[in-house]
Design a protein around this motif. Sequence first.
Motif, short mmCIF file in Angstrom:
data_model
loop_
_atom_site.label_atom_id
_atom_site.label_comp_id
_atom_site.label_asym_id
_atom_site.label_seq_id
_atom_site.Cartn_x
_atom_site.Cartn_y
_atom_site.Cartn_z
N HIS A 196 0.84 -1.25 -0.12
CA HIS A 196 0.18 -0.11 -0.01
C HIS A 196 0.95 1.21 0.13
O HIS A 196 0.46 2.28 -0.64
CB HIS A 196 -0.95 -0.07 1.04
N ASP A 197 1.86 1.27 0.77
CA ASP A 197 2.96 2.36 0.86
C ASP A 197 3.62 2.69 -0.50
O ASP A 197 3.57 3.86 -0.91
CB ASP A 197 4.10 2.26 1.89
N VAL A 198 4.16 1.65 -1.02
CA VAL A 198 4.87 1.77 -2.24
C VAL A 198 3.85 2.19 -3.44
O VAL A 198 4.25 3.05 -4.50
CB VAL A 198 5.53 0.62 -2.69
N ARG A 199 2.72 1.74 -3.47
CA ARG A 199 1.56 2.08 -4.59
C ARG A 199 1.50 3.63 -4.42
O ARG A 199 1.23 4.22 -5.65
CB ARG A 199 0.43 1.30 -4.17
N ASP A 200 1.50 4.11 -3.14
CA ASP A 200 1.20 5.59 -3.21
C ASP A 200 2.53 6.70 -3.47
O ASP A 200 2.36 7.74 -3.83
CB ASP A 200 0.68 5.89 -1.72
N HIS A 201 3.47 5.68 -3.47
CA HIS A 201 4.72 6.59 -3.35
C HIS A 201 5.94 6.49 -4.75
O HIS A 201 6.79 7.13 -5.09
CB HIS A 201 5.61 6.62 -2.13
N ALA A 202 5.69 5.06 -5.05
CA ALA A 202 6.59 4.68 -6.33
C ALA A 202 6.27 5.16 -7.49
O ALA A 202 4.92 5.69 -7.99
CB ALA A 202 6.69 3.27 -6.35
N GLY A 203 6.99 5.02 -8.61
CA GLY A 203 6.62 5.49 -10.02
C GLY A 203 5.91 4.49 -10.74
O GLY A 203 4.74 4.22 -10.42
N THR A 204 6.57 3.80 -11.61
CA THR A 204 6.20 2.62 -12.30
C THR A 204 5.84 1.51 -11.61
O THR A 204 6.31 1.45 -10.36
CB THR A 204 7.05 2.30 -13.60
N LEU A 205 5.02 0.64 -12.29
CA LEU A 205 4.87 -0.73 -11.58
C LEU A 205 6.12 -1.58 -11.32
O LEU A 205 6.37 -1.99 -10.05
CB LEU A 205 4.06 -1.73 -12.42
N ASP A 206 7.15 -1.47 -12.00
CA ASP A 206 8.51 -2.08 -12.12
C ASP A 206 9.29 -1.67 -10.76
O ASP A 206 9.83 -2.11 -9.87
CB ASP A 206 9.17 -2.24 -13.30
N GLU A 207 9.19 -0.09 -10.73
CA GLU A 207 9.97 0.57 -9.67
C GLU A 207 9.20 0.35 -8.22
O GLU A 207 9.82 0.18 -7.34
CB GLU A 207 9.94 2.05 -9.97
#
Length: 327
Positions: free
Chosen positions: A57-68
């Motif tokens: 949930h956290d990376v979904r809100d803060h990361a860029g692309t799906l791979d990232e």
Amino acid sequence: MSNLLQQLKQQSTVVADTGDLDSIRRFSPQDATTNPSLILQAVQSGKYNQQVQAILHDVRDHAGTLDEAVDEACDRLVVAMGAMILQQVPGRVSTEVNARLSFDTLASLAKARRLIELYAQAGIPRERILIKLAATWEGIRAAEVLEKEGIQCNLTLIFSFAQARACAEAGAYLISPFVGRILDWYRKADPTRSYAPADEPGVHSVQRIYRYFRRLEYPTVVMGASFRNSGEILALAGCDRLTISPKLLDELASTEGDLQPVLADSGEREARPAPISQAQFRWEMNEDAMATEKLAEGIRGFEADQLKLEALLREQLAAIQAAGGTA
């Protein structure tokens, strides 16, 4: 009479070769070591679903692309599990750099520094972490730089004396020479031959490395790894450290007997040679079919499990995104 595990802990530092917290609590090792295969097993067990979901949930809100996002989730997951392990052991945890970076010194350095940064954000000092790198020439060079930065390293997938020597000369804090995987190669090469544990080629390899390091006064810690049976472990009693699976820890803990040390500093000393060159390192590896094949196989195996872990996280992340973050 005490059991063999209790006696072994008096002679060598015992490290748990697992990411399973229940096993770590049970056997009270000094340290713990993980790799992509062990992390994948832990995630697949379902015991860490809450932590995995929070990270995704956290990376979904803060990361860029799906791979990232997947890459960031993997890093955060191994650090989160490392942090949980450190609540159970008084010493250190080894956290592995992605195996696909094994031949890229600069990328390995970047990943190692990122892992240390994530641990720092979790309030865990680098003194409790060992960055785990495959003992390729490039991985050893990365370790040499990290050690100078105060980031201590565990060089893994050691199958040859050339690897061990290069690691010590680079100032690596610790190496993990493998025992059982060497035996696997020799058994496959000659299925008709049998070995007593004390006579196994993997056991002899670790003994040779340990004695060489002591004679030349290299401070690099020797940690025997990848055991197939408890006899191999007993044949290395006295080695600096031994990283042992829960199954074999249980076997040692339930067996009584008299354990005598096998390895000890003889007090003999000799001068150190000039450091091994890249050309010499690669030639000696080329001449050692077992080491060349097992190193490549080990890297491929860790990468295969890393890809499985990434696919698992990618699927869960996609489900969260499809549900609008409510999954």
